[in-house]
Design a protein around this motif. Structure first.
Motif, PDB file in Angstrom:
ATOM      1  N   LEU A   1       0.834  -1.206   0.000  1.00  0.00           N
ATOM      2  CA  LEU A   1       0.000   0.000   0.000  1.00  0.00           C
ATOM      3  C   LEU A   1       0.868   1.255   0.000  1.00  0.00           C
ATOM      4  N   LEU A   2       1.877   1.289   0.873  1.00  0.00           N
ATOM      5  CA  LEU A   2       2.749   2.453   0.963  1.00  0.00           C
ATOM      6  C   LEU A   2       3.624   2.598  -0.278  1.00  0.00           C
ATOM      7  N   ARG A   3       4.059   1.490  -0.835  1.00  0.00           N
ATOM      8  CA  ARG A   3       4.849   1.552  -2.067  1.00  0.00           C
ATOM      9  C   ARG A   3       3.997   2.037  -3.229  1.00  0.00           C
ATOM     10  N   ALA A   4       2.739   1.591  -3.278  1.00  0.00           N
ATOM     11  CA  ALA A   4       1.847   2.074  -4.327  1.00  0.00           C
ATOM     12  C   ALA A   4       1.606   3.566  -4.181  1.00  0.00           C
ATOM     13  N   ARG A   5       1.487   4.038  -2.956  1.00  0.00           N
ATOM     14  CA  ARG A   5       1.297   5.465  -2.698  1.00  0.00           C
ATOM     15  C   ARG A   5       2.551   6.259  -3.085  1.00  0.00           C
ATOM     16  N   ARG A   6       3.723   5.705  -2.816  1.00  0.00           N
ATOM     17  CA  ARG A   6       4.967   6.439  -3.021  1.00  0.00           C
ATOM     18  C   ARG A   6       5.494   6.312  -4.441  1.00  0.00           C
ATOM     19  N   LEU A   7       5.363   5.109  -5.050  1.00  0.00           N
ATOM     20  CA  LEU A   7       6.002   4.847  -6.334  1.00  0.00           C
ATOM     21  C   LEU A   7       5.037   4.519  -7.454  1.00  0.00           C
ATOM     22  N   GLY A   8       3.830   4.045  -7.106  1.00  0.00           N
ATOM     23  CA  GLY A   8       2.942   3.557  -8.144  1.00  0.00           C
ATOM     24  C   GLY A   8       3.465   2.244  -8.709  1.00  0.00           C
ATOM     25  N   GLY A   9       3.064   1.912  -9.920  1.00  0.00           N
ATOM     26  CA  GLY A   9       3.567   0.704 -10.569  1.00  0.00           C
ATOM     27  C   GLY A   9       2.612  -0.463 -10.464  1.00  0.00           C
TER      28      GLY A   9
ATOM     29  N   ALA B   1      -9.743   0.465   7.720  1.00  0.00           N
ATOM     30  CA  ALA B   1      -8.935   1.627   8.095  1.00  0.00           C
ATOM     31  C   ALA B   1      -8.252   2.217   6.870  1.00  0.00           C
ATOM     32  N   GLU B   2      -7.756   1.365   5.988  1.00  0.00           N
ATOM     33  CA  GLU B   2      -7.115   1.858   4.768  1.00  0.00           C
ATOM     34  C   GLU B   2      -8.117   2.553   3.856  1.00  0.00           C
TER      35      GLU B   2
END
Length: 488
Positions: free
Chosen positions: A170-178, A205-206
């Motif tokens: 989730l955090l990687r998708a928010r930060r980097l996408g892909g 929560a998310e």
């Protein structure tokens, strides 16, 4: 905030802390792992996982715990075929998962801190990212909730690991996408919820966090914010859509409320969520955790509000939902249903400790929390007794001709502590006994879970005490075949 790191010094500091975390956490999870008998819940996991083949596992799991996919039970089935069915062997799979989760928490801490330090790439900030992540891993490694759940032969350690991986994506998708990050978010969201439906509390929560992101419309760095709330929301929705075939099985959980499957959970008070975190962490460590978590929350809020909101929702929403459900449906607020909500608490605590200006004070604070956690966790490592094994041995004395034993909700616990040769020949009869049961058992094992009224009714028919082992009593009919045994 200035840190005096030599070139590459932060790597050595973070690496050493992570190694200490893995070593300490693994020791706490595996030490004397088989010294205590199984709990009732662990015996259910054994019954679900001990089938002769996968088909048998699926059939028994559906009977005992319908409404979820038996991911853990299938893994435990394969594990027991290799390592056996002893208490230590069964618990070693969750313990191993719990040890691996220490590394996952480190990665999660890195993702949170990278998001919070986006736009700043100097060595000092990079060093702080990994130091905070390593401190978080160390706190998780010794924290009582994570240690306790990893020492139980239940699915919660595995569910927690899936949730950690899911939030990393989730955090990687928010930060980097892909595409890979979106796919990971979808897959591990589905796997976590399928392992146990309480993981859906984290998904909720998310979802609220994504709504917050959409409403806030705060300006952000495009490089560090390669994804938007809509795309991540679609990824979460895809996970839930993939689970639609399993949602139909939820009716068994609803029927379980009517059957009284959750009657063992006490009605919560209005401050129960707070008390749950206090009891979960331990009375002595909790004040320090609360203090530094508040400091860390304020610090992260100032650094980057988006990640602070996510951690706060992750901590607060699950207990609020369970508290509301306890009042509306049935009591359901227990620590193991909130096991993943302790992780953001640990992250905020690590941030709070690292925000202390003095290096000496930071070290003192970390040592104090780690020491209190280790003392609290190790208090449960005392060797247990063999009350169930001894009770079953008396109940299955060779002098008994009818191979029937009466038990209450602990039928699978009784079955586990029978000798393997007796499991196919001895029938365990659950009381209250069915009227169609023509051959009532001559011996009954009374456990602490039996109500006083039910115990009194059974004692009228089974007045002879043939063995007593702590709070477990083996009773027999007057014409029973057992001889009175010494009270232990």
């Amino acid at each position: 905030m200035k840190r005096n790191f030599l070139s590459g010094g932060w790597r050595r500091h973070a690496g050493v802390l992570l190694l200490i975390a893995v070593a300490a956490g693994t020791t706490l999870r595996f030490f004397r792992l088989g010294s205590r008998e199984l709990s009732i819940d662990e015996s259910l996991s054994w019954a679900e996982s001990s089938g002769h083949n996968i088909k048998a596992v699926l059939r028994v799991q559906h009977q005992l715990d319908s409404g979820k996919f038996p991911i853990y039970e299938l893994a435990q089935h394969g594990w027991m075929r290799v390592f056996g069915e002893s208490e230590a062997a069964m618990r070693s799979l969750p313990a191993l998962i719990g040890s691996l989760s220490i590394v996952l928490v480190f990665i999660l801490g890195v993702e949170v801190m990278l998001a919070a330090s986006s736009g700043r790439s100097d060595e000092t900030d990079e060093g702080r990212v990994y130091i905070v992540a390593a401190v978080c891993a160390l706190i998780f490694a010794v924290g009582l909730p994570s240690v306790e759940i990893a020492r139980q032969a239940r699915m919660y350690s595995m569910m927690q690991a899936w949730i950690l991986v899911q939030i990393i994506f989730l955090l990687r998708a928010r930060r980097l996408g892909g595409l890979a990050n979106y796919a990971g978010l979808t897959i591990f969201s589905a796997v976590a919820v399928a392992t146990n439906f309480t993981a859906a509390l984290v998904i909720a929560a998310e979802a609220l966090w994504l709504i917050y992101l959409w409403l806030a419309e705060a300006p952000s760095d495009e490089r560090a914010r390669g994804a938007n709330a809509w795309t991540m929301g679609v990824a979460l929705a895809a996970a839930l859509v993939s689970l639609l075939p399993f949602f139909a099985l939820l009716r068994y959980g609803v029927e379980g409320v009517a059957r009284g499957d959750y009657d063992w959970i006490k009605p919560p008070g209005r401050w129960e969520p707070f008390a749950t975190f206090e009891s979960g962490l331990g009375s002595w460590p909790f004040p320090l955790f609360a203090l530094f978590a508040i400091i860390g929350g304020i610090q992260l809020w100032r650094t980057h509000r988006d990640e602070a909101v996510l951690l706060i929702l992750w901590i607060g929403l699950p207990p609020i939902v369970l508290l509301a459900g306890s009042y509306i449906v049935t009591p359901m607020l227990v620590t193991r249903y909130l096991i993943s909500s302790f992780v953001p608490f640990f992250i905020l605590t690590a941030i709070g400790i690292e925000s202390i200006p003095s290096r000496q004070l930071r070290s003192v604070a970390l040592i104090a929390i780690v020491s209190l956690c280790v003392l609290r966790a190790s208090a449960d490592f005392r060797p247990g007794d063999n009350r169930w094994r001894d009770a079953c041995e008396i109940a299955l004395s060779d002098s008994c001709s009818r191979r029937r034993v009466g038990a209450s909700s602990e039928v699978y616990l009784v079955s586990y502590y029978m000798h393997e040769a007796n499991r196919r020949t001895v029938k365990i009869v659950r009381f209250p006994f069915d009227e169609a049961e023509h051959k009532a058992p001559r011996v009954v094992i009374l456990s602490p879970t039996v109500s006083p009224e039910e115990a009194a009714a059974i004692r009228r028919e089974y007045p002879i005490i043939v063995g007593k082992f702590k709070n477990i009593t083996v009773v027999s009919r007057p014409e029973g075949c057992l001889q009175k045994a010494p009270i232990s």
